[in-house]
Design a protein around this motif. Structure first.
Motif, PDB file in Angstrom:
ATOM      1  N   ASP A 125     -21.102 -19.765 -39.553  1.00  0.00           N
ATOM      2  CA  ASP A 125     -20.788 -18.521 -38.919  1.00  0.00           C
ATOM      3  C   ASP A 125     -20.261 -17.306 -39.877  1.00  0.00           C
ATOM      4  O   ASP A 125     -18.865 -17.554 -40.381  1.00  0.00           O
ATOM      5  N   LEU A 126     -20.717 -16.392 -40.401  1.00  0.00           N
ATOM      6  CA  LEU A 126     -20.620 -15.698 -41.390  1.00  0.00           C
ATOM      7  C   LEU A 126     -18.982 -14.851 -41.062  1.00  0.00           C
ATOM      8  O   LEU A 126     -17.986 -14.513 -42.037  1.00  0.00           O
ATOM      9  N   LEU A 127     -18.848 -14.430 -39.818  1.00  0.00           N
ATOM     10  CA  LEU A 127     -17.772 -13.562 -39.457  1.00  0.00           C
ATOM     11  C   LEU A 127     -16.461 -14.769 -39.522  1.00  0.00           C
ATOM     12  O   LEU A 127     -15.364 -14.427 -39.929  1.00  0.00           O
ATOM     13  N   LEU A 128     -16.772 -15.919 -38.981  1.00  0.00           N
ATOM     14  CA  LEU A 128     -15.643 -16.914 -38.941  1.00  0.00           C
ATOM     15  C   LEU A 128     -15.251 -17.160 -40.354  1.00  0.00           C
ATOM     16  O   LEU A 128     -14.086 -17.513 -40.576  1.00  0.00           O
ATOM     17  N   ASP A 129     -16.396 -17.486 -41.289  1.00  0.00           N
ATOM     18  CA  ASP A 129     -15.810 -17.868 -42.560  1.00  0.00           C
ATOM     19  C   ASP A 129     -15.297 -16.581 -43.268  1.00  0.00           C
ATOM     20  O   ASP A 129     -14.299 -17.041 -44.004  1.00  0.00           O
ATOM     21  N   ARG A 130     -15.461 -15.396 -43.015  1.00  0.00           N
ATOM     22  CA  ARG A 130     -14.949 -14.357 -43.571  1.00  0.00           C
ATOM     23  C   ARG A 130     -13.385 -13.987 -43.482  1.00  0.00           C
ATOM     24  O   ARG A 130     -12.628 -13.927 -44.298  1.00  0.00           O
ATOM     25  N   VAL A 131     -12.990 -14.484 -42.102  1.00  0.00           N
ATOM     26  CA  VAL A 131     -11.639 -14.456 -42.050  1.00  0.00           C
ATOM     27  C   VAL A 131     -10.872 -15.892 -42.143  1.00  0.00           C
ATOM     28  O   VAL A 131      -9.658 -15.826 -41.854  1.00  0.00           O
ATOM     29  N   ARG A 132     -11.659 -16.628 -42.637  1.00  0.00           N
ATOM     30  CA  ARG A 132     -11.009 -17.969 -43.205  1.00  0.00           C
ATOM     31  C   ARG A 132     -10.179 -18.788 -42.236  1.00  0.00           C
ATOM     32  O   ARG A 132      -9.289 -19.600 -42.206  1.00  0.00           O
ATOM     33  N   LEU A 133     -10.708 -18.816 -40.911  1.00  0.00           N
ATOM     34  CA  LEU A 133     -10.349 -19.775 -40.018  1.00  0.00           C
ATOM     35  C   LEU A 133     -11.509 -20.756 -39.827  1.00  0.00           C
ATOM     36  O   LEU A 133     -12.595 -20.422 -40.084  1.00  0.00           O
ATOM     37  N   ARG A 134     -11.204 -21.924 -39.149  1.00  0.00           N
ATOM     38  CA  ARG A 134     -11.970 -22.848 -38.947  1.00  0.00           C
ATOM     39  C   ARG A 134     -12.195 -23.252 -37.399  1.00  0.00           C
ATOM     40  O   ARG A 134     -11.116 -23.385 -36.850  1.00  0.00           O
ATOM     41  N   GLN A 135     -13.173 -23.779 -37.019  1.00  0.00           N
ATOM     42  CA  GLN A 135     -13.442 -24.098 -35.515  1.00  0.00           C
ATOM     43  C   GLN A 135     -13.814 -25.828 -35.588  1.00  0.00           C
ATOM     44  O   GLN A 135     -14.857 -26.194 -36.276  1.00  0.00           O
ATOM     45  N   LEU A 136     -12.923 -26.670 -35.066  1.00  0.00           N
ATOM     46  CA  LEU A 136     -13.240 -28.162 -34.860  1.00  0.00           C
ATOM     47  C   LEU A 136     -13.336 -28.301 -33.433  1.00  0.00           C
ATOM     48  O   LEU A 136     -12.967 -27.619 -32.582  1.00  0.00           O
ATOM     49  N   LEU A 137     -13.929 -29.833 -33.231  1.00  0.00           N
ATOM     50  CA  LEU A 137     -13.655 -30.417 -32.075  1.00  0.00           C
ATOM     51  C   LEU A 137     -12.459 -30.952 -31.583  1.00  0.00           C
ATOM     52  O   LEU A 137     -11.813 -31.632 -32.723  1.00  0.00           O
ATOM     53  N   SER A 138     -11.833 -30.604 -30.445  1.00  0.00           N
ATOM     54  CA  SER A 138     -10.539 -31.270 -30.097  1.00  0.00           C
ATOM     55  C   SER A 138     -10.488 -32.706 -30.242  1.00  0.00           C
ATOM     56  O   SER A 138      -9.246 -33.294 -30.757  1.00  0.00           O
ATOM     57  N   LYS A 139     -11.723 -33.536 -29.995  1.00  0.00           N
ATOM     58  CA  LYS A 139     -11.652 -34.784 -30.067  1.00  0.00           C
ATOM     59  C   LYS A 139     -11.444 -35.521 -31.243  1.00  0.00           C
ATOM     60  O   LYS A 139     -11.074 -36.410 -31.547  1.00  0.00           O
ATOM     61  N   ASP A 140     -11.626 -34.579 -32.384  1.00  0.00           N
ATOM     62  CA  ASP A 140     -11.514 -35.055 -33.793  1.00  0.00           C
ATOM     63  C   ASP A 140     -10.163 -35.141 -34.135  1.00  0.00           C
ATOM     64  O   ASP A 140      -9.865 -35.220 -35.367  1.00  0.00           O
ATOM     65  N   LEU A 141      -9.268 -34.401 -33.591  1.00  0.00           N
ATOM     66  CA  LEU A 141      -7.958 -34.314 -33.946  1.00  0.00           C
ATOM     67  C   LEU A 141      -7.205 -35.333 -33.715  1.00  0.00           C
ATOM     68  O   LEU A 141      -7.532 -36.084 -33.016  1.00  0.00           O
ATOM     69  N   LYS A 142      -5.997 -35.521 -34.405  1.00  0.00           N
ATOM     70  CA  LYS A 142      -4.988 -36.425 -34.214  1.00  0.00           C
ATOM     71  C   LYS A 142      -4.324 -36.497 -32.912  1.00  0.00           C
ATOM     72  O   LYS A 142      -4.086 -35.113 -32.369  1.00  0.00           O
ATOM     73  N   ALA A 143      -4.215 -37.524 -32.065  1.00  0.00           N
ATOM     74  CA  ALA A 143      -3.163 -37.334 -31.080  1.00  0.00           C
ATOM     75  C   ALA A 143      -1.950 -36.791 -31.201  1.00  0.00           C
ATOM     76  O   ALA A 143      -1.129 -37.098 -32.181  1.00  0.00           O
ATOM     77  N   GLY A 205      -5.982  -2.873 -39.090  1.00  0.00           N
ATOM     78  CA  GLY A 205      -6.260  -3.383 -37.841  1.00  0.00           C
ATOM     79  C   GLY A 205      -5.851  -4.825 -37.588  1.00  0.00           C
ATOM     80  O   GLY A 205      -5.187  -5.731 -38.338  1.00  0.00           O
ATOM     81  N   THR A 206      -6.559  -5.437 -36.557  1.00  0.00           N
ATOM     82  CA  THR A 206      -6.088  -6.587 -36.298  1.00  0.00           C
ATOM     83  C   THR A 206      -7.310  -7.295 -35.749  1.00  0.00           C
ATOM     84  O   THR A 206      -8.302  -6.785 -35.280  1.00  0.00           O
ATOM     85  N   ILE A 207      -7.357  -8.840 -36.094  1.00  0.00           N
ATOM     86  CA  ILE A 207      -8.551  -9.686 -35.675  1.00  0.00           C
ATOM     87  C   ILE A 207      -7.941 -10.775 -34.766  1.00  0.00           C
ATOM     88  O   ILE A 207      -7.058 -11.472 -34.984  1.00  0.00           O
ATOM     89  N   THR A 208      -8.671 -10.786 -33.653  1.00  0.00           N
ATOM     90  CA  THR A 208      -8.429 -12.025 -32.690  1.00  0.00           C
ATOM     91  C   THR A 208      -9.470 -12.834 -32.509  1.00  0.00           C
ATOM     92  O   THR A 208     -10.747 -12.130 -32.312  1.00  0.00           O
ATOM     93  N   VAL A 209      -9.452 -14.123 -32.582  1.00  0.00           N
ATOM     94  CA  VAL A 209     -10.698 -14.976 -32.855  1.00  0.00           C
ATOM     95  C   VAL A 209     -10.137 -16.201 -31.561  1.00  0.00           C
ATOM     96  O   VAL A 209      -9.117 -16.652 -31.203  1.00  0.00           O
ATOM     97  N   LEU A 210     -11.530 -16.252 -30.702  1.00  0.00           N
ATOM     98  CA  LEU A 210     -11.192 -17.082 -29.509  1.00  0.00           C
ATOM     99  C   LEU A 210     -12.333 -18.447 -29.675  1.00  0.00           C
ATOM    100  O   LEU A 210     -13.294 -18.144 -30.487  1.00  0.00           O
TER     101      LEU A 210
END
Length: 387
Positions: A125-143, A205-210
């Motif tokens: 996702d070029l736009l997501l990578d540009r703002v240097r945020l990452r999206q993961l699956l919640s199930k892969d996170l530590k409890a 400006g501001t960037i909001t990611v959902l």
């Protein structure tokens, strides 16, 4: 039956009909039934129609766009750009345009589309990578660590504001999580186990990611504080809502609405090309059957075998024929080792062992040249004829 009896029967029937009507009237209970016809065509065509109406009710000017072509016409200051549609076909140039527009003072809001891939160090996702945020699956996170105070609404996302005692509750999909490895975000909203909204400053400006925008679609915007969040993120600005960055081209529209017409058109074009094709020379007449000789049949059979089975099959058949004749002339031939078999063949055929080795050794799988193939066939035939 006389007239008097007829009148009497009619009166009795009328009386019975009246009694039945009064009985049914006393027993009948009126009721109302609502027949659900589903969403209106406008709502089916625009999944964010309710969101647009809500923002207009709050005094916010809302424009709907279908592509990023409108970006050069949008003044960044006091403008919110909502990218809620699929963005897989965004180019680096279009990403640069969006980021430059935001840096000049615009508010950008978009949905993360892809998961982070550690092997490529990107998400795609070029736009997501540009703002240097990452999206993961919640199930892969530590409890998470158990809290002393139990969260009564673990599946809801909470957004805490200053000077507010209670958070806003939001209906994000909890399957996804946003990660901020560089600690760039100034605000965020979390469910019990994951983060679903992040906001960071970018230039003026501001960037909001959902993680998703389902909470603002027609079926969900009236739930929890979903509508309030949309107003909060776009307050005091005009809004451009873009949820379809890809236009259907003419061919796609024709395939969708006029497939039969396209098939007929292609058939007409094929017939016209066939009719207009120019023949190069006269048609070759088939050879008369009376002149076909045995040699022609043999050549045709060999050509068919070569074309369908390849060179290796023909060479292998000749090799097996040579070995079969050797077994007939020399009892116990098959029990000998390869070197002894070659010596027996050299004695029977009066050919050098080197030639026999070259003829019977397994051939490489790659295709032989015509000269090499003919030489190998001639050598095998010489051995076979000598046995």
């Amino acid at each position: 039956m006389n007239r008097r009896a007829g009148w009497l029967v009619g009166a009795v029937v009328a009386a019975l009909g009246g009694v039945l009507a009064i009985f049914l009237y006393m027993k009948a209970v009126p009721y109302q039934e609502v027949i659900e016809h589903g969403p209106a065509p406008e709502a089916q065509a625009n999944p964010y129609l309710a969101a647009e109406h809500y923002l207009r009710q709050q005094g916010i000017k809302v424009e709907h766009a279908n592509s990023l072509d409108v970006l050069p016409t949008l003044e960044p200051r006091q403008r919110t750009l909502l990218l809620l549609g699929e963005r897989s076909n965004m180019t680096p140039r279009s990403v640069d345009q969006v980021m430059n527009w935001t840096r000049a003072g615009g508010r950008l809001l978009f949905v993360a589309e892809a998961l982070w891939d550690d092997s490529t160090n990107s998400s795609g996702d070029l736009l997501l990578d540009r703002v240097r945020l990452r999206q993961l699956l919640s199930k892969d996170l530590k409890a998470p660590e158990p809290e002393l105070i139990k969260d009564p609404y673990p599946e809801l996302t909470k957004l805490y504001l200053e000077d507010e005692d209670a958070p806003a509750y939001l209906g994000f999909d909890t399957d996804f999580h946003l990660e901020d490895p560089l600690n760039l975000a100034q605000a965020w909203a979390n469910s019990e186990a994951a983060t679903h909204l992040m906001q960071l400053n970018y230039g003026q400006g501001t960037i909001t990611v959902l993680t998703d925008a389902e909470l603002w679609k027609n079926d969900h915007i009236d739930q929890y504080d979903n509508a309030w969040l949309l107003w909060y993120l776009s307050a005091d600005t005009d809004v451009t809502l873009l949820f379809n960055t890809d236009h259907d081209n003419l061919l796609t529209l024709l395939l969708r609405y006029f497939p039969q017409a396209l098939v007929a058109l292609l058939a007409l074009i094929a017939l016209w090309l066939w009719r207009s094709a120019v023949r190069h020379g006269p048609l070759q007449q088939p050879a008369p059957k009376a002149r076909r000789q045995l040699q022609e049949h043999l050549q045709a059979s060999a050509a068919f075998q070569l074309r369908h089975n390849g060179q290796q099959h023909l060479l292998h058949s000749l090799q097996q024929d040579v070995l079969r004749r050797a077994r007939q002339l020399h009892p116990g031939f098959e029990q000998l080792v390869v070197a002894e078999q070659w010596q027996v063949l050299a004695r029977l055929t009066r050919q050098p062992t080197r030639a026999i080795s070259q003829a019977l050794s397994p051939r490489p799988k790659q295709r032989l040249s015509s000269a090499e193939f003919c030489r190998q066939v001639a050598l095998l035939q010489t051995l076979r004829n000598a046995l």
